[in-house]
Write an enzyme that holds these catalytic residues in place. Structure first.
Site, PDB file in Angstrom:
ATOM      1  N   TYR A  61       0.831  -1.211   0.000  1.00 38.43           N
ATOM      2  CA  TYR A  61       0.000   0.000   0.000  1.00 38.43           C
ATOM      3  C   TYR A  61       0.866   1.261   0.000  1.00 38.43           C
ATOM      4  CZ  TYR A  61      -3.624  -3.344   1.403  1.00 38.43           C
ATOM      5  OH  TYR A  61      -4.474  -4.414   1.465  1.00 38.43           O
ATOM      6  N   HIS A  98      -0.177 -12.026   0.555  1.00 34.09           N
ATOM      7  CA  HIS A  98      -1.013 -10.985  -0.064  1.00 34.09           C
ATOM      8  C   HIS A  98      -1.379 -11.280  -1.531  1.00 34.09           C
ATOM      9  CE1 HIS A  98      -1.565  -6.302  -0.414  1.00 34.09           C
ATOM     10  NE2 HIS A  98      -2.650  -6.961  -0.755  1.00 34.09           N
TER      11      HIS A  98
HETATM   12  P1  NAD Z   1     -13.334   0.342   1.203  1.00 37.69           P
HETATM   13  O1  NAD Z   1     -14.455  -0.344   0.544  1.00 37.69           O
HETATM   14  O2  NAD Z   1     -13.191   0.224   2.660  1.00 37.69           O
HETATM   15  O3  NAD Z   1     -13.388   1.872   0.730  1.00 37.69           O
HETATM   16  C1  NAD Z   1     -12.412   2.785   1.093  1.00 37.69           C
HETATM   17  C2  NAD Z   1     -12.771   4.157   0.537  1.00 37.69           C
HETATM   18  O4  NAD Z   1     -13.952   4.603   1.190  1.00 37.69           O
HETATM   19  C3  NAD Z   1     -11.697   5.200   0.828  1.00 37.69           C
HETATM   20  O5  NAD Z   1     -11.655   6.119  -0.250  1.00 37.69           O
HETATM   21  C4  NAD Z   1     -12.223   5.878   2.079  1.00 37.69           C
HETATM   22  O6  NAD Z   1     -11.713   7.184   2.206  1.00 37.69           O
HETATM   23  C5  NAD Z   1     -13.715   5.864   1.819  1.00 37.69           C
HETATM   24  N1  NAD Z   1     -14.544   5.945   3.043  1.00 37.69           N
HETATM   25  C6  NAD Z   1     -14.449   5.231   4.183  1.00 37.69           C
HETATM   26  N2  NAD Z   1     -15.382   5.614   5.068  1.00 37.69           N
HETATM   27  C7  NAD Z   1     -16.103   6.594   4.467  1.00 37.69           C
HETATM   28  C8  NAD Z   1     -17.194   7.398   4.876  1.00 37.69           C
HETATM   29  N3  NAD Z   1     -17.765   7.257   6.076  1.00 37.69           N
HETATM   30  N4  NAD Z   1     -17.681   8.313   3.986  1.00 37.69           N
HETATM   31  C9  NAD Z   1     -17.135   8.456   2.763  1.00 37.69           C
HETATM   32  N5  NAD Z   1     -16.083   7.730   2.326  1.00 37.69           N
HETATM   33  C10 NAD Z   1     -15.576   6.805   3.164  1.00 37.69           C
HETATM   34  O7  NAD Z   1     -12.005  -0.185   0.459  1.00 37.69           O
HETATM   35  P2  NAD Z   1     -10.518  -0.497   0.927  1.00 37.69           P
HETATM   36  O8  NAD Z   1      -9.894   0.627   1.671  1.00 37.69           O
HETATM   37  O9  NAD Z   1      -9.838  -1.005  -0.288  1.00 37.69           O
HETATM   38  O10 NAD Z   1     -10.687  -1.757   1.885  1.00 37.69           O
HETATM   39  C11 NAD Z   1     -10.533  -1.689   3.282  1.00 37.69           C
HETATM   40  C12 NAD Z   1      -9.203  -2.235   3.745  1.00 37.69           C
HETATM   41  O11 NAD Z   1      -9.169  -3.647   3.574  1.00 37.69           O
HETATM   42  C13 NAD Z   1      -7.974  -1.719   2.984  1.00 37.69           C
HETATM   43  O12 NAD Z   1      -7.578  -0.451   3.468  1.00 37.69           O
HETATM   44  C14 NAD Z   1      -6.985  -2.823   3.264  1.00 37.69           C
HETATM   45  O13 NAD Z   1      -6.439  -2.648   4.563  1.00 37.69           O
HETATM   46  C15 NAD Z   1      -7.865  -4.076   3.242  1.00 37.69           C
HETATM   47  N6  NAD Z   1      -7.895  -4.722   1.903  1.00 37.69           N
HETATM   48  C16 NAD Z   1      -7.097  -5.805   1.680  1.00 37.69           C
HETATM   49  C17 NAD Z   1      -7.077  -6.421   0.441  1.00 37.69           C
HETATM   50  C18 NAD Z   1      -6.175  -7.592   0.198  1.00 37.69           C
HETATM   51  O14 NAD Z   1      -5.545  -8.068   1.109  1.00 37.69           O
HETATM   52  N7  NAD Z   1      -6.073  -8.082  -1.014  1.00 37.69           N
HETATM   53  C19 NAD Z   1      -7.871  -5.934  -0.608  1.00 37.69           C
HETATM   54  C20 NAD Z   1      -8.704  -4.851  -0.350  1.00 37.69           C
HETATM   55  C21 NAD Z   1      -8.723  -4.264   0.910  1.00 37.69           C
END
Ligand code: NAD
Length: 323
Positions: free
Chosen positions: A63, A128
């Site tokens: 990330y 990952h």
């Molecule tokens: P998400 O669906 O959680 O969306 C994140 C987006 O939503 C960001 O732009 C954030 O600023 C916004 N957001 C969050 N709360 C909000 C609110 N209340 N109002 C408006 N916007 C809001 O997607 P993500 O961040 O990709 O997924 C969450 C976490 O999961 C990642 O940060 C990561 O740590 C993990 N993840 C892991 C994998 C993997 O291992 N392959 C893949 C995807 C995500």
């Protein structure tokens, strides 16, 4: 200064004995992958999350090309609370420069991550996005290497992450029971895609903890919309845009509805949401509290589900062809 923590629902994570907050902190935004985030804002966001009862933080060297780990490390240190008060997951095998699931690389990787995170150990170390490597190498080389790191105390538990759901059964069917403690699935348990549901009984039978990430479909279900790099098809993007517009026209927040939908299934240990501001943390924690009190807004949910019906469980290709 001691930070008073408020009560947030804690859930067991498989057989690990860990109790993780129902909402977990996704730290990928701290790597500025959804837009720039200043260091002070990252620190304040993590502090507010912890204050409101979020005890689970997820990052990866991938990330923001290691920026997320560095930011999270600084922010956790600034909390000045005992290490056992929070749970940290990071990952190995996926980097800015590409994929490498070799035993040699993952051994080096954890040392680099611990240095960036300023920690002596992580609670969970995930392989990952394993669909980009050979799954047989994951089974025969990567996971045994991670087992050694577990014995050395650098990681307490081992996980695997990725998008296609069949990668989880492929690996879990081929490793000794108890070798993989948790899985992290993303974009498969939300209003537009709930395909993970079918895998939950199998994961439960294996005693594997379930982390579900991206309840907002990596920005598709937000008013600001997805980032440039979002891999969804134009069809899926436009259906989600219509769902967002519908909620907005009713004066409702799609983020709240989408997060509550994911949280409502208690078989999921933690729902990871990416957060980059104090306001987002406060809104998302309020969504949990409200779900417990008032329940989900069923009327708006069914309207949104109807809009998303034509794209239900529509995903995108990820990874290499496996033989
Ligand atoms: P998400 O669906 O959680 O969306 C994140 C987006 O939503 C960001 O732009 C954030 O600023 C916004 N957001 C969050 N709360 C909000 C609110 N209340 N109002 C408006 N916007 C809001 O997607 P993500 O961040 O990709 O997924 C969450 C976490 O999961 C990642 O940060 C990561 O740590 C993990 N993840 C892991 C994998 C993997 O291992 N392959 C893949 C995807 C995500």
């Amino acid at each position: 200064m001691a930070i008073p923590q408020t009560k947030m629902e804690l859930r067991p994570m498989g057989n690990t004995g860990l109790k993780v907050s129902a909402v977990g902190f996704g730290a990928s935004p701290l790597g500025s992958v959804f837009g720039p985030v200043a260091e002070d804002d990252a620190i304040a966001t993590v502090r507010e999350a912890f204050r409101l009862g979020i005890n689970f933080f997820d990052t990866s060297p991938y990330y923001g090309a290691t920026l997320s780990e560095k930011m999270l490390g600084k922010a956790l240190k600034a909390l000045q609370v005992p290490r056992s008060d929070y749970i940290v997951a990071t990952k190995c095998g996926r980097y800015e420069e590409g994929f490498d699931f070799s035993a040699e690389r993952v051994r080096k990787s954890i040392d680099e991550s611990l240095e960036r995170l300023q920690l002596d150990y992580v609670d969970i170390l995930h392989c990952h996005d394993i669909e980009f490597g050979s799954l047989d190498q994951i089974v025969s080389e990567t996971i045994p290497a991670l087992q050694k790191l577990k014995q050395e105390g650098k990681a307490r538990f081992i996980g695997i992450t990725g998008l296609p759901l069949d990668i989880f059964t492929y690996v879990l069917d081929r490793v000794p029971p108890g070798t993989v403690d948790v899985i992290l699935s993303y974009c498969h348990y939300g209003v537009n895609d709930s395909a993970l549901l079918g895998l939950l009984p199998y994961l439960k039978s294996k005693g594997v903890g379930v982390i579900s990430a991206s309840p907002l479909a990596m920005g598709l279900l937000t008013e600001q919309g997805p980032p440039e790099w979002h891999p969804a098809s134009p069809e899926l993007k436009s259906a989600c845009k219509a769902a967002v517009a519908h909620c907005k026209s009713k004066g409702k927040k799609i983020t709240k509805l989408a997060l509550q939908y994911s949280l409502a299934n208690k078989e999921i240990s933690s729902v990871l949401v990416g957060m980059s501001s104090v306001l987002q943390v406060e809104e998302n924690v309020a969504a949990v509290t409200e779900l417990e009190g008032l329940g989900i807004d069923k009327e708006t949910l069914s309207e949104v589900e109807a809009i998303l019906e034509p794209v239900k469980n529509l995903t995108w290709p990820s990874g290499i062809h496996q033989n």
